[in-house]
Design a protein around this motif. Structure first.
Motif: not given
Length: 229
Positions: A93-122
């Motif tokens: 199953r694939m999730y949008s950054t908005g959905e992932v932000a809701r799961f982790f309790g952060v903003s979409v901008a934070t999730v995008n930063n995590w992606v850019n920083q390589g915090r989500f493996h792969g």
């Protein structure tokens, strides 16, 4: 996304074996460089695999120790083809950054930063103006070293919503109140603020590291909401 039936999967595995055999015909000077490619591929598999690659990596290391890089290459190519043609991977199953932000309790901008920083493996940074899609089995690594999958975060979020008997999304005020209550819980548990407790602890236990990750995320979410009001 390419789909594979049994015959296509067998063809792909056969070609993987054939390619590894063809490498044996490279000039000796090129073969001497092959272990470096093997090690790079092994690192990639270890960093991005959603399956447990320990057995594979141990085999690869043994082959390199025995100076048999061709066998190591074959093991990795067959592994990659097997994973790439498996239905359990294709149906993730694939999730949008908005959905992932809701799961982790952060903003979409934070999730995008995590992606850019390589915090989500792969998970690789998407093209400009294209939304990143994050698989449920992507592994998130927090700054404290704690790892968890998106699926685990989604399950925890769903359980919390169920506990609160929520059928409709919370309002901004309700979400902020929940965040503050959660921070107060941690402050009572550790007898002080994050900055004076877990935030400065050099060697936290696994449970403390997990709490630190959640606590830090809560504080970040409160800060983001304050900046947006």
């Amino acid at each position: 996304m390419y789909m594979f039936d049994l015959a296509k999967k067998e063809f792909a595995i056969t070609e993987a074996i054939t390619i590894s055999e063809l490498v044996k015909n490279l000039p000796e000077i090129e073969n001497n460089k092959l272990p470096f490619l093997i090690m790079a591929l092994a690192n990639y598999i270890e960093k991005t695999s959603f399956h447990n690659p320990n057995s594979l990596l141990q085999d690869v290391q043994r082959c390199l120790t025995e100076q048999d890089p061709h066998r190591a290459l074959q093991r990795m190519l067959v592994h990659m083809v097997t994973v790439g043609t498996s239905e359990d991977v294709l149906n993730v199953r694939m999730y949008s950054t908005g959905e992932v932000a809701r799961f982790f309790g952060v903003s979409v901008a934070t999730v995008n930063n995590w992606v850019n920083q390589g915090r989500f493996h792969g998970v690789e940074k998407g093209e400009r103006f294209k939304q990143v899609r994050i698989p449920e089995n992507a592994v998130y690594s927090s700054p404290t070293g704690v790892q968890s999958t998106v699926a685990e975060a989604a399950e925890a979020y769903a359980c919390e919503q169920s506990r609160l008997n929520r059928t409709q999304p919370m309002t901004d005020a309700e979400e902020l109140a929940e965040l503050v209550n959660a921070v107060v819980h941690f402050e009572k548990k550790y007898g002080g603020t994050y900055e004076k407790t877990l935030g400065i602890k050099a060697k936290p236990t696994p449970d403390e590291a997990r709490d630190a990750q959640q606590w830090e995320g809560l504080l970040r979410s409160i800060e983001v909401r304050g900046a947006n009001t």
